[in-house]
Enzyme design. Structure first.
Site, PDB file in Angstrom:
ATOM      1  N   GLY A  18       0.824  -1.192   0.000  1.00 56.18           N
ATOM      2  CA  GLY A  18       0.000   0.000   0.000  1.00 56.18           C
ATOM      3  C   GLY A  18       0.863   1.249   0.000  1.00 56.18           C
ATOM      4  O   GLY A  18       2.020   1.203   0.423  1.00 56.18           O
TER       5      GLY A  18
ATOM      6  N   GLN B 181       2.815  10.118   1.238  1.00 50.20           N
ATOM      7  CA  GLN B 181       4.176   9.567   1.270  1.00 50.20           C
ATOM      8  C   GLN B 181       5.001   9.958   0.051  1.00 50.20           C
ATOM      9  O   GLN B 181       6.220   9.839   0.063  1.00 50.20           O
ATOM     10  CB  GLN B 181       4.122   8.033   1.349  1.00 50.20           C
TER      11      GLN B 181
ATOM     12  N   CYS C 285       6.240  -0.090   6.844  1.00 48.92           N
ATOM     13  CA  CYS C 285       5.812   1.099   6.115  1.00 48.92           C
ATOM     14  C   CYS C 285       6.952   1.540   5.207  1.00 48.92           C
ATOM     15  O   CYS C 285       8.108   1.542   5.635  1.00 48.92           O
ATOM     16  CB  CYS C 285       5.466   2.212   7.110  1.00 48.92           C
ATOM     17  N   LEU C 286       6.636   1.901   3.974  1.00 51.42           N
ATOM     18  CA  LEU C 286       7.687   2.300   3.029  1.00 51.42           C
ATOM     19  C   LEU C 286       8.397   3.583   3.469  1.00 51.42           C
ATOM     20  O   LEU C 286       9.491   3.867   3.010  1.00 51.42           O
ATOM     21  CB  LEU C 286       7.116   2.455   1.616  1.00 51.42           C
TER      22      LEU C 286
ATOM     23  N   HIS D 243      -4.042   1.612   7.690  1.00 50.32           N
ATOM     24  CA  HIS D 243      -2.692   2.186   7.696  1.00 50.32           C
ATOM     25  C   HIS D 243      -2.579   3.321   6.660  1.00 50.32           C
ATOM     26  O   HIS D 243      -2.058   4.400   6.967  1.00 50.32           O
ATOM     27  CB  HIS D 243      -1.692   1.058   7.392  1.00 50.32           C
ATOM     28  N   GLU D 244      -3.101   3.080   5.458  1.00 52.10           N
ATOM     29  CA  GLU D 244      -2.971   4.085   4.388  1.00 52.10           C
ATOM     30  C   GLU D 244      -3.886   5.285   4.628  1.00 52.10           C
ATOM     31  O   GLU D 244      -3.493   6.425   4.357  1.00 52.10           O
ATOM     32  CB  GLU D 244      -3.261   3.461   3.017  1.00 52.10           C
TER      33      GLU D 244
ATOM     34  N   HIS E 173      -2.261   7.698   6.911  1.00 53.55           N
ATOM     35  CA  HIS E 173      -1.261   8.557   6.251  1.00 53.55           C
ATOM     36  C   HIS E 173      -1.896   9.837   5.731  1.00 53.55           C
ATOM     37  O   HIS E 173      -1.310  10.915   5.820  1.00 53.55           O
ATOM     38  CB  HIS E 173      -0.617   7.827   5.068  1.00 53.55           C
TER      39      HIS E 173
END
Ligand code: NI
Length: 170
Positions: A50, A55, A95-96, A137-138, A141
């Site tokens: 995701g 981000q 997480c990226l 999670h997304e 963000h």
């Protein structure tokens, strides 16, 4: 398509609250498709499941996800909102924006999410497990919240130390 640069913690831009997408016509329609494609390419290139627009420093409420094993179910969700939730689970998340870091996060076990597709059509998705966690999670963000913010003060400190050590070893 173009691969985008992913902001890394503690970049202050990760704390921005993204703007609602209200225009799905004309130039914006093309932009939404392009942003969605670029975000998917960036996510796949980093082996993520995701990615949120925040981000990649894009100030719109857009997330992309693909939690399938075959990596053949790309989804672009615009203005996603959790409309229903139920139960509690703990999930080991990465997480990226935090490469190499994983932590247990408390989440809703099941969620229903309503969103708009790139054409502005209202859709909904109900999920549990990885997809349900990924959606939560997304969406976080887009509100300037990372999984780090869900951790205790002690765990946050340990995580910051770990990131510091990893940077020193580079
Ligand atoms: Ni993330």
């Amino acid at each position: 398509m173009a691969k985008l640069t992913i902001l890394k913690f503690p970049d202050p831009r990760l704390k921005k609250v993204a703007r609602q997408v209200t225009d799905f016509s004309g130039v914006m329609a093309d932009d939404l498709i392009k942003i969605g494609e670029d975000m998917l390419e960036t996510m796949y290139a980093s082996s993520g499941v995701g990615l949120a627009a925040t981000q990649v420093d894009v100030d719109w409420r857009i997330i992309v996800i693909d939690c399938s094993t075959e990596k053949n179910m790309p989804q672009v969700l615009i203005n996603p909102v959790i409309s229903e939730f139920e139960g509690t689970i703990y999930w080991e998340e990465g997480c990226l924006s935090f490469p190499g870091i994983y932590a247990q996060v408390r989440r809703h076990e099941r969620v229903a999410v309503s969103y708009q597709d790139v054409y502005g059509q209202v859709q909904s998705i109900a999920s549990d497990g990885l997809l349900g966690v990924c959606l939560q999670h997304e969406i976080d963000h887009l509100n300037g919240i990372t999984f780090y913010d869900h951790l205790s003060t002690l765990k946050q400190k340990l995580l910051r130390n770990k990131i510091k050590l990893m940077k020193e070893k580079q």
